[in-house]
Design an enzyme around this catalytic site. Structure first.
Site, short mmCIF file in Angstrom:
data_model
loop_
_atom_site.label_atom_id
_atom_site.label_comp_id
_atom_site.label_asym_id
_atom_site.label_seq_id
_atom_site.Cartn_x
_atom_site.Cartn_y
_atom_site.Cartn_z
N GLU A 49 -7.18 16.25 -8.13
CA GLU A 49 -8.48 16.20 -8.80
C GLU A 49 -9.55 16.40 -7.73
OE1 GLU A 49 -11.44 12.82 -10.45
OE2 GLU A 49 -9.41 12.71 -11.29
N ASP A 60 -19.16 7.14 -9.81
CA ASP A 60 -18.55 6.95 -8.50
C ASP A 60 -19.04 5.69 -7.80
OD1 ASP A 60 -17.10 9.35 -8.65
OD2 ASP A 60 -18.86 10.49 -8.04
#
Length: 267
Positions: A49, A60
């Site tokens: 990924e 994130d």
């Protein structure tokens, strides 16, 4: 069938979950990220990924943010990310791209889909794009044969789960926690429940991300999910290393540990 789908089928036939390893494009450099992703593949990661670095992430945690900041400071651009996809896909490993939507919109949705397909990418994970607002991407992904992976969370209603999986292709991304990415001491208790709920509404493979950082944790998640998605723990191998050689060695070691974990699921 998508290449991601083939990879999930192969893992299932082997009686195990699939391991997805995440790394930002251009971290620590463009060539360094290619070397890192290649090392992960050689150590047993099934799918890469690759995240396109973005200045304003919503999903994130601090580790991926720091790595993305390093990549952006180094001047990485979307065109570099596509070159990285091409280099890593050349190993024969499926490469799925994780990206926030703004870079794709700036590039041009149809043009990006065309260029991602040409580079050998399998599709997109889009954490800030929901199916309700994805008409342009749905059309482009159909036109170029790309997968589209939308996210679901423990808070998603049953109706929301059904609607989301109807628009997914390849696999469904189940977020194990309500929060941002980052390795944690314990795996989520909410994740098995969410996966069970997804099983009731789709036959698509389910990948679980957020929180996995050890082989033991990977084995636990592999006991109920089709895919185990690991990012922050792998990225930290490079962030914490004194030099590139040490970083790659640590990355290989952790990738191998995680690969062993998914090959020995704890049911």
């Amino acid at each position: 069938m998508s290449r991601i789908g083939v990879a999930f089928d192969k893992a299932r036939a082997d009686g195990r979950a699939l391991l997805v390893g995440c790394m930002p494009a251009g971290f620590p450099t463009v060539e360094g990220s290619i070397a890192a992703m290649t090392a992960m593949v050689e150590a047993g990661v099934d799918v890469i990924e690759m995240e396109i670095p973005y200045s304003d992430p919503v999903m994130d945690g601090p580790v991926i943010q720091k790595a993305s900041d390093i990549a952006l400071a180094g001047g990485v651009r979307t065109a570099d990310a596509l070159r990285i996809v091409e280099a890593v896909a050349a190993t024969g490993t499926p490469v799925v791209t994780m990206t926030y939507w703004n870079p794709i919109e700036q590039y041009g949705v149809d043009a990006f889909a065309r260029d991602l397909a040409a580079a050998g990418g399998t599709g997109l994970i889009t954490p800030d794009l929901i199916p309700d607002e994805a008409d342009e991407w749905l059309a482009a992904s159909d036109a170029y044969g790309l997968d589209r992976t939308f996210l679901v969370a423990p808070s998603s209603t049953d109706a929301r789960l059904r609607m989301t999986v109807e628009h997914c292709r390849g696999f469904v991304y189940a977020t194990a926690i309500m929060g941002v990415t980052g390795a944690r001491a314990q795996t989520s208790e909410a994740a098995p429940v969410l996966v069970s709920r997804l099983r009731e509404v789709t036959d698509l493979p389910v990948g679980v991300g957020l929180g996995v950082g050890t082989g033991a944790q990977a084995g636990t998640v592999a006991g109920y999910a089709d895919g185990v998605i690991v990012g922050s723990a792998l990225i930290r191998c490079l962030l914490d290393a004194p030099d590139q050689a040490a970083g790659l060695a640590a990355l290989r070691a952790l990738s191998a540990e995680l690969a062993e974990g998914v090959r020995n699921p704890r049911r």
